[in-house]
Design a protein around this motif. Sequence first.
Motif, PDB file in Angstrom:
ATOM      1  N   VAL A  33       0.987  -1.628   0.174  1.00 53.61           N
ATOM      2  CA  VAL A  33       0.183  -0.023  -0.287  1.00 53.61           C
ATOM      3  C   VAL A  33       1.402   1.572  -0.190  1.00 53.61           C
ATOM      4  O   VAL A  33       2.142   1.280   0.657  1.00 53.61           O
ATOM      5  CB  VAL A  33      -1.031   0.393   1.409  1.00 53.61           C
ATOM      6  N   CYS A  34       0.505   2.390  -0.909  1.00 54.89           N
ATOM      7  CA  CYS A  34       0.827   3.700  -0.911  1.00 54.89           C
ATOM      8  C   CYS A  34      -0.245   4.076  -1.297  1.00 54.89           C
ATOM      9  O   CYS A  34       0.078   4.539  -2.436  1.00 54.89           O
ATOM     10  CB  CYS A  34       2.370   3.649  -2.133  1.00 54.89           C
ATOM     11  N   VAL A  35      -0.540   5.065  -0.510  1.00 56.17           N
ATOM     12  CA  VAL A  35      -1.543   6.247  -0.661  1.00 56.17           C
ATOM     13  C   VAL A  35      -0.872   7.421   0.211  1.00 56.17           C
ATOM     14  O   VAL A  35      -0.219   7.692   0.585  1.00 56.17           O
ATOM     15  CB  VAL A  35      -2.648   5.993   0.467  1.00 56.17           C
ATOM     16  N   GLY A  36      -1.406   9.006  -0.888  1.00 50.06           N
ATOM     17  CA  GLY A  36      -0.605   9.941  -0.984  1.00 50.06           C
ATOM     18  C   GLY A  36      -1.812  10.555  -0.685  1.00 50.06           C
ATOM     19  O   GLY A  36      -3.029  10.593  -1.674  1.00 50.06           O
ATOM     20  N   LYS A  37      -2.567  12.209  -0.115  1.00 49.70           N
ATOM     21  CA  LYS A  37      -3.345  13.234  -0.265  1.00 49.70           C
ATOM     22  C   LYS A  37      -3.755  13.482  -1.438  1.00 49.70           C
ATOM     23  O   LYS A  37      -3.715  14.254  -1.962  1.00 49.70           O
ATOM     24  CB  LYS A  37      -2.864  14.195   0.600  1.00 49.70           C
ATOM     25  N   ALA A  72      -8.913   7.437  -2.872  1.00 47.97           N
ATOM     26  CA  ALA A  72     -10.821   7.287  -3.200  1.00 47.97           C
ATOM     27  C   ALA A  72      -9.616   6.178  -4.543  1.00 47.97           C
ATOM     28  O   ALA A  72     -10.513   5.275  -4.438  1.00 47.97           O
ATOM     29  CB  ALA A  72     -10.715   8.759  -4.039  1.00 47.97           C
ATOM     30  N   GLU A  73      -8.585   5.931  -5.168  1.00 52.02           N
ATOM     31  CA  GLU A  73      -7.903   5.282  -5.649  1.00 52.02           C
ATOM     32  C   GLU A  73      -8.230   4.122  -5.158  1.00 52.02           C
ATOM     33  O   GLU A  73      -8.474   2.756  -6.020  1.00 52.02           O
ATOM     34  CB  GLU A  73      -7.043   5.924  -6.779  1.00 52.02           C
ATOM     35  N   VAL A  74      -7.671   3.966  -4.145  1.00 47.13           N
ATOM     36  CA  VAL A  74      -7.328   2.880  -3.017  1.00 47.13           C
ATOM     37  C   VAL A  74      -8.575   2.485  -3.095  1.00 47.13           C
ATOM     38  O   VAL A  74      -8.992   1.135  -2.829  1.00 47.13           O
ATOM     39  CB  VAL A  74      -6.059   2.744  -2.056  1.00 47.13           C
TER      40      VAL A  74
END
Length: 307
Positions: free
Chosen positions: A232-236, A265-267
């Motif tokens: 997982v790699c999430v960013g604002k 939203a993509e995740v």
Amino acid sequence: MDLRIFTEPQQGASYDTLLTVAKATEDLGFDAFFRSDHYLAMGSSDGLPGPTDAWITLAGLARETRRIRLGTLMTAGTFRLPGVLAIQVAQVDRMSGGRVELGLGAGWYEAEHTAYGIPFPKEKFGRLEEQLAIVTGLWETEVGATFDFDGKYYRLADSPALPKPAQPKVPVLIGGLGASRTPRLAARYADEFNVPFASVADSERQFGRVRAAAEEAGRKPDDLVYSNALVVCVGKDDAEVARRAAAIGREVDELKANGLAGSPAEVVDKIGRYAEIGASRVYLQILDLDDLDHLELISAEVQAQLG
């Protein structure tokens, strides 16, 4: 959808780091903290400060957390004799008040065996099958009775089959992409089946094999939990995604193709695609264990949307 935090400490983490992440996992409302079972770093990491043992780590966390589930993806069958493993897991389950889950696999990384003098047998799958029979058999043996097993690789005689776990049944996880033997083994022993680092299409195909094997074994396919493990790699924003990808030595496009990466939203959208093919749990592989802001973002803007 259950979201669980999954760590790879062999890449470089102390117990104190793992404790900090586990406490954040609990405080932020995630379902569980899981870790890999390896003794050697992979890729370019130097692995400093050195490996930590999976079940010693989980024993410590059992006493320092209160709610989250604790377990392995996956304990290496080559590392521990099955009778010893049954004792270790049962003890940690009691130490946690009944929060432990056992993911058990055959073991595969030959270099770590060579590095630490651990035998690396040619026939691992047959050993795994006997290990599952022994571990579950020891736990299921009634108090006061004894357990015997006479297999090709292991023999137990007159075992008191103690101690017992705190839970009536410790959940057993089996995983992988093997087309025939793995689904058959899962149908017989697993409470949960996990597909690691695979696409939606490949996951759907493997879930289907396990469901078919469960039916053939006389089990209801829905008796099993179906799960995925994904980096997982999430960013604002794009810049934050890029920064987090660079910190773990990965490319954004590759992460989006093979894992859960991008905006919240993509995740959420991609997790929804795994849910559509039957996954009810996702193990979020966290590779930068110092980035607690990442966990906070996932909790606030991904987990919150999944209910």
